[in-house]
Design a protein around this motif. Structure first.
Motif, PDB file in Angstrom:
ATOM      1  N   HIS A 139      -5.414   7.108  -1.661  1.00  0.00           N
ATOM      2  CA  HIS A 139      -5.571   8.183  -0.914  1.00  0.00           C
ATOM      3  C   HIS A 139      -3.677   7.814  -0.975  1.00  0.00           C
ATOM      4  O   HIS A 139      -3.290   9.421  -1.643  1.00  0.00           O
ATOM      5  N   HIS A 140      -2.245   7.583  -0.681  1.00  0.00           N
ATOM      6  CA  HIS A 140      -1.898   7.288  -1.030  1.00  0.00           C
ATOM      7  C   HIS A 140      -0.425   6.744  -0.545  1.00  0.00           C
ATOM      8  O   HIS A 140      -1.141   5.457  -0.497  1.00  0.00           O
ATOM      9  N   SER A 141       0.911   6.393  -1.195  1.00  0.00           N
ATOM     10  CA  SER A 141       1.602   5.735  -1.603  1.00  0.00           C
ATOM     11  C   SER A 141       2.528   6.015  -0.711  1.00  0.00           C
ATOM     12  O   SER A 141       3.809   4.760  -0.901  1.00  0.00           O
ATOM     13  N   LEU A 142       3.205   6.814  -0.508  1.00  0.00           N
ATOM     14  CA  LEU A 142       3.901   6.981   0.295  1.00  0.00           C
ATOM     15  C   LEU A 142       3.750   8.755   0.996  1.00  0.00           C
ATOM     16  O   LEU A 142       3.116   9.883   0.462  1.00  0.00           O
ATOM     17  N   SER A 143       3.939   8.785   2.550  1.00  0.00           N
ATOM     18  CA  SER A 143       3.534   9.611   3.331  1.00  0.00           C
ATOM     19  C   SER A 143       5.050  10.325   3.964  1.00  0.00           C
ATOM     20  O   SER A 143       5.563   9.599   3.892  1.00  0.00           O
ATOM     21  N   ILE A 144       4.767  11.538   4.074  1.00  0.00           N
ATOM     22  CA  ILE A 144       6.656  12.087   4.018  1.00  0.00           C
ATOM     23  C   ILE A 144       6.450  13.653   5.413  1.00  0.00           C
ATOM     24  O   ILE A 144       5.441  14.049   5.020  1.00  0.00           O
ATOM     25  N   ARG A 145       6.951  12.959   6.513  1.00  0.00           N
ATOM     26  CA  ARG A 145       7.227  14.212   6.980  1.00  0.00           C
ATOM     27  C   ARG A 145       8.484  14.523   7.990  1.00  0.00           C
ATOM     28  O   ARG A 145       9.231  13.380   7.963  1.00  0.00           O
ATOM     29  N   SER A 146       8.954  15.250   8.528  1.00  0.00           N
ATOM     30  CA  SER A 146      10.343  16.207   9.136  1.00  0.00           C
ATOM     31  C   SER A 146      10.273  15.348  10.253  1.00  0.00           C
ATOM     32  O   SER A 146       9.606  14.673  11.427  1.00  0.00           O
ATOM     33  N   GLY A 147      11.699  14.867  10.545  1.00  0.00           N
ATOM     34  CA  GLY A 147      11.974  14.510  11.903  1.00  0.00           C
ATOM     35  C   GLY A 147      13.719  15.133  12.341  1.00  0.00           C
ATOM     36  O   GLY A 147      13.816  15.693  11.249  1.00  0.00           O
ATOM     37  N   ASP A 148      13.987  14.998  13.283  1.00  0.00           N
ATOM     38  CA  ASP A 148      15.813  15.120  13.722  1.00  0.00           C
ATOM     39  C   ASP A 148      16.439  13.898  13.436  1.00  0.00           C
ATOM     40  O   ASP A 148      17.759  14.497  12.646  1.00  0.00           O
ATOM     41  N   THR A 149      16.107  12.657  12.557  1.00  0.00           N
ATOM     42  CA  THR A 149      16.650  11.704  11.971  1.00  0.00           C
ATOM     43  C   THR A 149      15.657  11.394  10.889  1.00  0.00           C
ATOM     44  O   THR A 149      14.019  11.091  10.753  1.00  0.00           O
ATOM     45  N   GLY A 187       0.589  -0.868  -0.177  1.00  0.00           N
ATOM     46  CA  GLY A 187       0.558  -0.277  -0.237  1.00  0.00           C
ATOM     47  C   GLY A 187       1.009   1.406  -0.264  1.00  0.00           C
ATOM     48  O   GLY A 187       0.787   2.229  -1.064  1.00  0.00           O
ATOM     49  N   HIS A 188       1.392   1.676   0.938  1.00  0.00           N
ATOM     50  CA  HIS A 188       2.727   2.755   0.959  1.00  0.00           C
ATOM     51  C   HIS A 188       3.380   2.485   1.663  1.00  0.00           C
ATOM     52  O   HIS A 188       4.047   1.699   2.903  1.00  0.00           O
ATOM     53  N   VAL A 189       4.162   3.533   1.798  1.00  0.00           N
ATOM     54  CA  VAL A 189       5.911   3.403   2.954  1.00  0.00           C
ATOM     55  C   VAL A 189       5.828   5.155   3.644  1.00  0.00           C
ATOM     56  O   VAL A 189       5.314   6.262   3.353  1.00  0.00           O
ATOM     57  N   ALA A 190       5.722   5.037   4.690  1.00  0.00           N
ATOM     58  CA  ALA A 190       5.630   6.135   5.683  1.00  0.00           C
ATOM     59  C   ALA A 190       7.493   6.301   6.201  1.00  0.00           C
ATOM     60  O   ALA A 190       7.825   5.960   6.744  1.00  0.00           O
ATOM     61  N   ARG A 220       4.588   6.213 -12.236  1.00  0.00           N
ATOM     62  CA  ARG A 220       3.037   4.954 -12.445  1.00  0.00           C
ATOM     63  C   ARG A 220       2.153   4.672 -11.077  1.00  0.00           C
ATOM     64  O   ARG A 220       1.492   5.522 -10.526  1.00  0.00           O
ATOM     65  N   ARG A 221       3.270   3.833 -10.055  1.00  0.00           N
ATOM     66  CA  ARG A 221       3.033   3.588  -9.108  1.00  0.00           C
ATOM     67  C   ARG A 221       4.140   2.722  -7.750  1.00  0.00           C
ATOM     68  O   ARG A 221       5.105   2.946  -8.582  1.00  0.00           O
ATOM     69  N   ILE A 222       3.759   2.785  -7.149  1.00  0.00           N
ATOM     70  CA  ILE A 222       4.457   2.203  -5.816  1.00  0.00           C
ATOM     71  C   ILE A 222       4.331   0.393  -6.432  1.00  0.00           C
ATOM     72  O   ILE A 222       3.888   0.089  -7.279  1.00  0.00           O
ATOM     73  N   ASP A 270       9.054   4.670   8.930  1.00  0.00           N
ATOM     74  CA  ASP A 270       8.160   4.989  10.329  1.00  0.00           C
ATOM     75  C   ASP A 270       7.476   3.556  10.404  1.00  0.00           C
ATOM     76  O   ASP A 270       7.517   2.557  11.162  1.00  0.00           O
ATOM     77  N   HIS A 271       6.950   3.545   8.780  1.00  0.00           N
ATOM     78  CA  HIS A 271       5.909   1.797   9.306  1.00  0.00           C
ATOM     79  C   HIS A 271       5.865   1.409   7.170  1.00  0.00           C
ATOM     80  O   HIS A 271       5.773   3.039   6.672  1.00  0.00           O
ATOM     81  N   ILE A 272       5.852   0.700   6.924  1.00  0.00           N
ATOM     82  CA  ILE A 272       5.458   0.437   5.451  1.00  0.00           C
ATOM     83  C   ILE A 272       4.264  -0.959   5.817  1.00  0.00           C
ATOM     84  O   ILE A 272       3.666  -1.341   6.106  1.00  0.00           O
ATOM     85  N   GLY A 273       3.566  -0.060   4.851  1.00  0.00           N
ATOM     86  CA  GLY A 273       1.442  -0.399   4.754  1.00  0.00           C
ATOM     87  C   GLY A 273       1.211  -1.488   3.661  1.00  0.00           C
ATOM     88  O   GLY A 273       1.824  -1.663   3.138  1.00  0.00           O
TER      89      GLY A 273
END
Length: 318
Positions: A56-66, A14-17, A155-157, A70-73
């Motif tokens: 809705h998404h195949s990749l999510s990105i958020r900011s972090g210190d490193t 599904g996606h990678v966070a 095209r896709r993940i 976070d997880h693979i869906g």
């Protein structure tokens, strides 16, 4: 022992966070260079997908210190599979956390757990499937976004490849025996111990691969995340786009395992290695026997082209 009417099943990747130490560079890379579309931004998390991804998404990105994964869906085949998988995992001594609907934008209730290696997986069923709007709207009813809107326009993940410095068999056995993946191809050392395992729940050669990396700093590293391009000509176009933007890459080349055309590039924001992937074969035989490769099979990882050993290692935890 829990008795199931049917065995719970995973339908697809599904996606990678992704958590990025430099989210500005990551967003530039994934949106402008790779050409993913942004479907939403909420609480600092950016949700992206390829023009051929329906969810809705195949990749999510958020900011972090490193930077880390976070997880693979993974999407389940049925809504009831969530409860079934939770029971099965807990019976085997795996701790399961329930994630409520809406915690992840566009996604329903889900479970999260760790592989024996420490990699964090998520299984969900319900996920919104928005259509592109405005300039992203496509004339095709069977497509989510307009193709070729910008950049490489993946095209896709396609698949994920995780790495570990631990013994591989306990990890690959957990994935096949507990999660229901089928072993398609595998690589062994001179002692007949697994160095790599390519597994799938679909007709792809692999939705998931696991690699043994003795030099990895932890048992739960991310080897790479792959996005699909339709053909070899798209891969050459991608190489031109990367060169034009002075982004270094390795390839193109062709794998023996999977028979796919590849190109590897590093996200400059997170250090995550991305594989652009095309032309692999499909498996339709229900009685498929896993293909065994050894270190003497020099073409296993590189059939032709730039050697994959030259590809920069992903530096983030999985």
């Amino acid at each position: 022992m829990t008795n199931f009417i049917y065995a719970p099943e995973i339908a697809k990747l599904g996606h990678v966070a992704l958590v990025s130490a430099n989210i500005e560079k990551s967003l530039w890379f994934f949106k402008e260079i790779l050409g993913l579309e942004e479907t939403a931004v909420e609480d600092g998390t950016h949700y992206l997908r390829g023009w051929g991804d329906f969810e809705h998404h195949s990749l999510s990105i958020r900011s972090g210190d490193t930077s880390y994964i976070d997880h693979i869906g993974w999407k389940a085949k049925r809504r009831d599979d969530l409860e079934q998988f939770a029971s099965l995992l807990e019976e085997k001594g795996t701790n399961v956390d329930w994630i409520e609907s809406g915690v992840e934008k566009g996604q329903g209730r889900a479970i999260r757990f760790q592989l024996p290696s420490g990699h964090k997986f998520e299984i969900y069923y319900d996920m919104e499937k928005p259509k592109g709007e405005g300039k992203n709207k496509t004339l095709l009813k069977n497509q989510s976004h307009k193709a070729w809107a910008k950049g490489i326009s993946a095209r896709r993940i396609d698949h994920v490849n995780i790495a570990t410095n631990a013994e591989l068999e306990p990890v690959s056995n957990f994935i096949t025996n507990t999660l229901g993946f089928k072993l398609r191809e595998y690589l062994v050392d001179s002692d007949d111990k697994q160095l790599g395992a390519w597994m799938s729940v679909t007709n792809l050669v692999h939705d998931l691969a696991v690699m043994k990396d003795p030099n990895a700093p932890t048992t739960h590293q991310m080897h790479h995340l792959a996005f699909w391009l339709d053909n070899a000509q798209d891969m050459l176009r991608a190489a031109d786009i990367l060169s034009e933007h002075e982004v270094e890459f390795v390839g193109p080349g062709k794998h023996g395992i999977s028979q796919a055309i590849y190109l590897y590039v590093i996200d400059p924001g997170s250090g995550l290695r991305i594989e652009l992937f095309s032309n692999g074969y499909l498996i339709f035989e229900p009685d498929w026997e896993p293909i065994k490769w050894t270190l003497e099979d020099k073409i296993a990882l590189t059939y032709w082209g730039e050697n994959t050993s030259q590809a920069n290692r992903s530096t983030i935890k999985g």
